[in-house]
Design an enzyme around this catalytic site. Structure first.
Site, PDB file in Angstrom:
ATOM      1  N   GLN A  53       0.851  -1.182   0.000  1.00  0.00           N
ATOM      2  CA  GLN A  53       0.000   0.000   0.000  1.00  0.00           C
ATOM      3  C   GLN A  53       0.894   1.242   0.000  1.00  0.00           C
ATOM      4  O   GLN A  53       2.093   1.153   0.203  1.00  0.00           O
ATOM      5  CB  GLN A  53      -0.903   0.004   1.241  1.00  0.00           C
ATOM      6  CG  GLN A  53      -1.791  -1.213   1.354  1.00  0.00           C
ATOM      7  CD  GLN A  53      -2.715  -1.369   0.160  1.00  0.00           C
ATOM      8  OE1 GLN A  53      -3.348  -0.413  -0.288  1.00  0.00           O
ATOM      9  NE2 GLN A  53      -2.791  -2.586  -0.372  1.00  0.00           N
ATOM     10  N   SER A  54       0.277   2.402  -0.221  1.00  0.00           N
ATOM     11  CA  SER A  54       1.098   3.611  -0.223  1.00  0.00           C
ATOM     12  C   SER A  54       1.770   3.813   1.131  1.00  0.00           C
ATOM     13  O   SER A  54       2.905   4.293   1.190  1.00  0.00           O
ATOM     14  CB  SER A  54       0.255   4.829  -0.593  1.00  0.00           C
ATOM     15  OG  SER A  54      -0.852   4.973   0.277  1.00  0.00           O
ATOM     16  N   GLU A  55       1.078   3.471   2.228  1.00  0.00           N
ATOM     17  CA  GLU A  55       1.681   3.546   3.566  1.00  0.00           C
ATOM     18  C   GLU A  55       1.183   2.432   4.457  1.00  0.00           C
ATOM     19  O   GLU A  55       0.051   1.962   4.312  1.00  0.00           O
ATOM     20  CB  GLU A  55       1.365   4.890   4.260  1.00  0.00           C
ATOM     21  CG  GLU A  55       2.339   6.006   3.959  1.00  0.00           C
ATOM     22  CD  GLU A  55       2.017   6.715   2.667  1.00  0.00           C
ATOM     23  OE1 GLU A  55       2.924   7.341   2.088  1.00  0.00           O
ATOM     24  OE2 GLU A  55       0.850   6.627   2.230  1.00  0.00           O
ATOM     25  N   THR A  56       2.048   2.045   5.386  1.00  0.00           N
ATOM     26  CA  THR A  56       1.658   1.193   6.501  1.00  0.00           C
ATOM     27  C   THR A  56       1.959   1.947   7.785  1.00  0.00           C
ATOM     28  O   THR A  56       3.055   2.473   7.960  1.00  0.00           O
ATOM     29  CB  THR A  56       2.429  -0.144   6.496  1.00  0.00           C
ATOM     30  OG1 THR A  56       2.084  -0.891   5.332  1.00  0.00           O
ATOM     31  CG2 THR A  56       2.088  -0.968   7.732  1.00  0.00           C
ATOM     32  N   HIS A  61      -3.415  10.198   5.819  1.00  0.00           N
ATOM     33  CA  HIS A  61      -4.456   9.174   5.686  1.00  0.00           C
ATOM     34  C   HIS A  61      -4.133   7.932   6.515  1.00  0.00           C
ATOM     35  O   HIS A  61      -5.052   7.283   7.043  1.00  0.00           O
ATOM     36  CB  HIS A  61      -4.687   8.825   4.207  1.00  0.00           C
ATOM     37  CG  HIS A  61      -3.798   7.779   3.638  1.00  0.00           C
ATOM     38  ND1 HIS A  61      -2.535   8.039   3.153  1.00  0.00           N
ATOM     39  CD2 HIS A  61      -3.987   6.447   3.471  1.00  0.00           C
ATOM     40  CE1 HIS A  61      -1.991   6.922   2.702  1.00  0.00           C
ATOM     41  NE2 HIS A  61      -2.854   5.939   2.877  1.00  0.00           N
TER      42      HIS A  61
END
Length: 263
Positions: free
Chosen positions: A45-48, A74
């Site tokens: 994902q874009s971030e964890t 987010h």
């Protein structure tokens, strides 16, 4: 074998497949940085967001598939959603301690979660011609530079129609983060955010970009409270408030998946 709870949350959305997805992993103690980076890569994902309980709330860190980053709006919203919904948190606010931007707070009011983040400024700057070329436009209403490039266009329709040349952006230094925005009749402003050097060249809904957008539009419109929408394919609505050196960003969140990670 160690089992770690895992959630995938659509932040800035009240429905599945909207907003911006983030993985959330509550930990008992911090794992080695390399392990958390490998987990973020596996989640893709874009971030964890990784969090550890503390005396005053939670410590919070964010990893992309490439590295740890200094702020992710987010993923912070997604982490707060998990805490409120699944970790038996008794209050309506959560304090997060972070490595790079100090203390952050998230409050809940019904279905809406509100981030309290540091505001970021930007200054007018002449863009390289390659920036406009990569965006596929001849001219912009204005261009500023802060944490990223901020390009103002004349209409929402122009923002929605953009088809950036990501290969060109990757070839030219300094074009790795670009936010494009315009005033709108339905919302106070709309935006899109491009970051061609990471896994997802267009970020669906970008809380950190709004730490710059909110004071910029607030000064331009003479407002402290605004409604915004990021008009990516997934899209998301944001309630915005400008408080001098802080901004508040409200959004909803929805759980898409929950399970366990085994290490």
């Amino acid at each position: 074998m160690q089992a770690i709870d895992f959630w995938l949350v659509d932040a800035f959305s009240d429905r599945p497949f909207g907003g911006n997805a983030a993985a959330v992993c509550p930990l008992t103690d911090w794992l080695p940085d390399e392990v958390m980076l490998q987990m973020a890569r596996q989640h893709n994902q874009s971030e964890t967001a990784f969090l550890v309980r503390s005396d005053s709330g939670f410590e919070l860190r964010w990893f992309t598939t490439h590295a740890e980053i200094d702020l992710c709006g987010h993923a912070t919203l997604a982490a707060a959603h998990v805490i409120f919904e699944y970790l038996d948190w008794p209050d309506t606010s959560i304090r997060f301690s972070t490595r790079f931007v100090g203390e952050l707070q998230v409050t809940r009011n019904g279905e809406w979660l509100t981030l309290d983040l540091p505001a970021r400024d930007c200054r007018p700057e002449t863009p390289p011609q390659a920036l406009l070329q990569a965006l596929g436009i001849d001219q912009a209403r204005s261009v500023s530079k802060g944490k990223c490039w901020l390009v103002e266009l004349s209409s929402r329709e122009q923002v929605e129609a953009l088809q950036p040349d990501f290969a060109l952006m990757r070839q030219i230094g300094g074009l790795n983060k670009v936010c494009v925005t315009a005033a709108d009749s339905e919302y106070d402003f709309v935006s899109r955010f491009f970051s061609p050097e990471v896994t997802m060249p267009e970020d669906p809904v970008t809380g950190s970009a709004h730490t710059m957008l909110i004071p910029w539009w607030g000064a331009k419109l003479g407002k402290t409270r605004m409604r915004a929408r990021q008009v990516s394919e997934r899209g998301g609505d944001l309630r915005c408030e400008w408080l001098e050196d802080r901004v508040k960003i409200g959004g909803q969140a929805r759980t898409y998946m929950m399970g366990k990670v085994f290490l």
